[in-house]
Design an enzyme around this catalytic site. Structure first.
Site, short mmCIF file in Angstrom:
data_model
loop_
_atom_site.label_atom_id
_atom_site.label_comp_id
_atom_site.label_asym_id
_atom_site.label_seq_id
_atom_site.Cartn_x
_atom_site.Cartn_y
_atom_site.Cartn_z
N HIS A 192 38.85 38.54 42.64
CA HIS A 192 39.84 38.75 41.58
C HIS A 192 39.04 38.88 40.29
O HIS A 192 37.99 38.25 40.13
CB HIS A 192 40.74 37.51 41.53
CG HIS A 192 41.91 37.61 40.60
ND1 HIS A 192 41.78 37.45 39.25
CD2 HIS A 192 43.23 37.82 40.84
CE1 HIS A 192 42.97 37.56 38.68
NE2 HIS A 192 43.87 37.79 39.62
N ASP A 208 36.61 30.06 44.20
CA ASP A 208 37.92 30.37 43.65
C ASP A 208 38.95 30.04 44.72
O ASP A 208 39.10 30.77 45.70
CB ASP A 208 37.96 31.85 43.26
CG ASP A 208 39.34 32.30 42.79
OD1 ASP A 208 40.29 31.50 42.88
OD2 ASP A 208 39.45 33.45 42.34
N GLN A 251 44.07 31.00 46.05
CA GLN A 251 44.95 31.44 47.14
C GLN A 251 44.84 30.53 48.36
O GLN A 251 45.50 30.79 49.37
CB GLN A 251 44.62 32.89 47.54
CG GLN A 251 44.82 33.91 46.43
CD GLN A 251 46.30 34.14 46.10
OE1 GLN A 251 47.20 33.83 46.88
NE2 GLN A 251 46.55 34.68 44.92
N LYS A 276 50.72 28.73 41.09
CA LYS A 276 50.77 29.37 42.41
C LYS A 276 51.11 28.36 43.50
O LYS A 276 51.16 28.70 44.67
CB LYS A 276 49.42 30.03 42.73
CG LYS A 276 49.12 31.26 41.87
CD LYS A 276 47.80 31.87 42.30
CE LYS A 276 47.18 32.74 41.24
NZ LYS A 276 47.80 34.05 41.10
N CYS A 286 44.41 43.01 40.15
CA CYS A 286 43.25 42.44 39.45
C CYS A 286 42.02 42.41 40.35
O CYS A 286 41.24 41.45 40.32
CB CYS A 286 43.54 41.03 38.92
SG CYS A 286 44.91 40.97 37.79
#
Ligand SMILES: Cc1ncc(COP(=O)(O)O)c(C=O)c1O
Lengths: 417, 155
Positions: A130, A207, A210, A233, A373
């Site tokens: 991302h 990261d 998700q 999220k 993104c």
């Protein structure tokens, strides 16, 4: 199969009762961008403002004490959720800020510090990042003269690790990688890749935007140094994110944002800084948002992440199977469920994702269209954009049905005329 | 149904059979514009001859709205003086930014009025404007360039 009572969950999210573009039921398939919020989260935020609002860590009055207590108890919940020590949890405004925090802190480190980066050093990312986990490193490389290198992605949407050993070489200072691609759904084999980083003493930044919302992520089991994720999220409010870092690293790193609440002593000319997490939380923090995130974690724990994951796997599997039967449709990303999360990207021959998304919206179906993104990844797959459906605990098989028939209807609308 | 108000027949026609698509050589300037929110890109060549747009050609990838709208603008402005063209672009832009209240003047915009419905879909206004803004940019750049050349010649 029902892993939990999905309709009871749906009833906790007032927005799911909305009608869209006329009287269509809202089919929300964009949780990868941001999730919806249950009543308990909204109530927790409201309760903070109506009953306890005051600046945490400042003042000695009762409200300040309560606000501090609530804010810190949110931190404890986050820590328990990811299996970390409490002081290793830094509240930020978002995952984007968390990653920038690490990049700027490293950039601020002086020569001689183990975080210092200079020309000749290497920063390694991947082609599936991302922008939030790409641009901060591009910028750090630009400011320091370090070299930015990346792991590429193979046709099936997996990281190509064949030359990982030569890419993550002895010059490498940082490896920054996504846990799960927000476009492809691919879950990366983190510990396998961190071995390469460990071998050369590089820091590993993950990261986890998700992954943390969707399945159990335990920092004791992950061989990484930092993880970043966003509250919004994972059923929480916007405006609160988390950086987790190993304590011995956080305590030594130079600050990123400076100001109130992060200092130990101050004179007109200089200051000394508190240890982590305070060192990285300058200013009055996003208290109500952190409290909301705590309530979101309680909600997720009540259902259970293992069940949520199984539920999403079931929906994703059905979605992949059904969508693959549409002849004009191509899945961008792994076509099987091996190391894969609840995100499905696809293209439809002859129909641009923007047009497809517009038609789906008209039927009440919210999907994400565009480059997500992740512009370099689009280029890698030679597409301008994709359409992406992403699932969460409040979705059900009826949503998958709606998506599949919506795609067919949109196809006929654009290609049938 | 509202989808039809967005996707007018004229738009889908231009999408399927885009005019002036495929870059022609000998342009005065070439511009490249990108819709940063969705990644759509177009490259546009514009030739200005004695203050008149003698050629517009373009290439690119994008949604039906951006492709059709670029096709329309390339057809509409060919043969117009730079001033007349800039004023047409302004009329089109005003229609798209009117949130749907301005239905467009067909005597000025011709096929361009088909995009009046786009104004009600804020996320798509940029798509409809992509080719028009590229053309506007190309005209200004051409004017600056030919203006400079004219000055040079005077010296
Ligand atoms: C994989 C990934 N990383 C980072 C981000 C950035 O998160 P935020 O915008 O909340 O900072 C996102 C959100 O879109 C994401 O999906």
């Amino acid at each position: 199969m029902n892993y939990f009572d999905v309709s009871a969950v749906q009833a906790d999210f007032p927005i799911l009762g909305r009608q869209i573009r006329g009287n269509n039921r809202l089919v929300y398939l964009d949780s990868g961008a941001t999730s919806q919020k249950p009543n308990s989260v909204l109530d927790a935020e409201r309760d903070f403002y109506t009953q306890h609002n005051a600046a945490a860590h400042r003042g000695a009055h009762q409200l300040a004490e309560e606000a501090t207590e609530l804010f810190e108890s949110a931190r404890e919940r986050v820590a328990a959720f990811i299996g970390s020590k409490v002081d290793e949890v830094v509240f930020t405004k978002s995952a984007t800020e968390s990653i920038n925090l690490v990049a700027y802190s490293f950039g601020n480190a002086e020569q001689g510090s183990r975080f210092h980066i200079e020309a000749g050093d290497r920063i390694v990312v991947s082609e599936m990042e991302h922008h939030a986990n790409l641009i901060p490193w591009q910028e750090l490389a630009r400011r320091t003269g370090a070299e930015l290198v990346w792991l590429s992605v193979s046709d099936d949407g997996r990281l190509d690790l064949t030359n990982a050993e030569s890419i993550i070489n002895s010059k490498t200072k940082v490896v920054a990688l996504t846990h799960q691609s927000n476009v492809l759904g691919t879950i990366n084999p983190v510990n396998e890749i961190s071995k390469f980083a460990r071998r050369v003493g590089a820091f590993f930044v993950l990261d986890a935007c998700q992954s943390v919302p969707h399945y159990a992520v335990n920092v004791k089991e992950l061989d990484v140094d930092f993880i970043a994720f966003s509250g919004h999220k994972m059923l929480g409010p916007t405006g609160v994110g988390v950086l987790w870092g190993r304590q011995e690293l956080l305590d030594e790193m130079p600050p990123f944002l400076t100001g109130g609440s992060m200092i130990e002593t101050v004179t007109m000319q200089s200051a000394t800084y508190l240890p982590a997490p305070k060192r990285f939380e300058a200013g009055v923090p996003n208290m109500a948002q952190a409290v909301g995130l705590g309530a979101a974690i309680d909600y997720l724990n009540r259902i259970g992440l293992e069940k949520i994951h199984q539920h999403e796997v079931q929906l994703t599997k059905a979605c992949l199977e059904r969508l693959s039967q549409i002849p004009q449709l191509k899945i961008v990303g792994p076509s099987d469920m091996e190391l894969r999360g609840g995100v499905v990207s696809f293209t439809l021959d002859g129909v641009h994702p923007h047009d497809l998304g517009q038609a789906l919206d008209q039927y009440g179906i919210a999907v994400r269209t565009g480059h997500h993104c992740a512009w370099p990844l689009m280029k890698r797959f030679k597409v301008v954009a994709t359409t992406r459906a992403s699932f969460y605990l409040y979705n059900d098989l009826a949503d998958v049905d709606a998506l599949v028939s919506g795609v067919e209807r949109a196809r006929d609308y654009f290609l049938g005329r | 149904m509202e989808l039809d108000s967005l996707y007018q027949e004229v738009i889908l026609e231009h999408y399927k059979r885009p005019q002036n698509k495929g870059l022609l050589p000998n342009q005065t300037v070439q511009v490249h514009h990108v819709n940063t929110s969705c990644g759509d890109e177009i490259t546009l060549n514009l030739k200005l001859t004695n203050g008149v747009i003698s050629e517009i050609s373009w290439d690119g990838v994008g949604c039906s709205i951006s492709q059709a709208s670029t096709s329309v603008v390339s057809e509409l402005l060919k043969g117009k003086s730079s001033d007349a063209a800039l004023s047409v672009i302004e009329t089109f832009q005003a229609m798209l930014q009117s949130k749907g209240s301005d239905r467009g003047d067909e005597s000025i915009l011709e096929d361009g009025v088909a995009f009046a419905g786009v104004a009600k879909f804020p996320a798509r206004v940029k798509c409809a404007l992509l080719g028009w803004m590229a053309t506007k940019d190309a005209i200004s750049q051409s004017l600056a360039l030919t203006g400079n050349n004219a000055k040079k010649e005077q010296k």
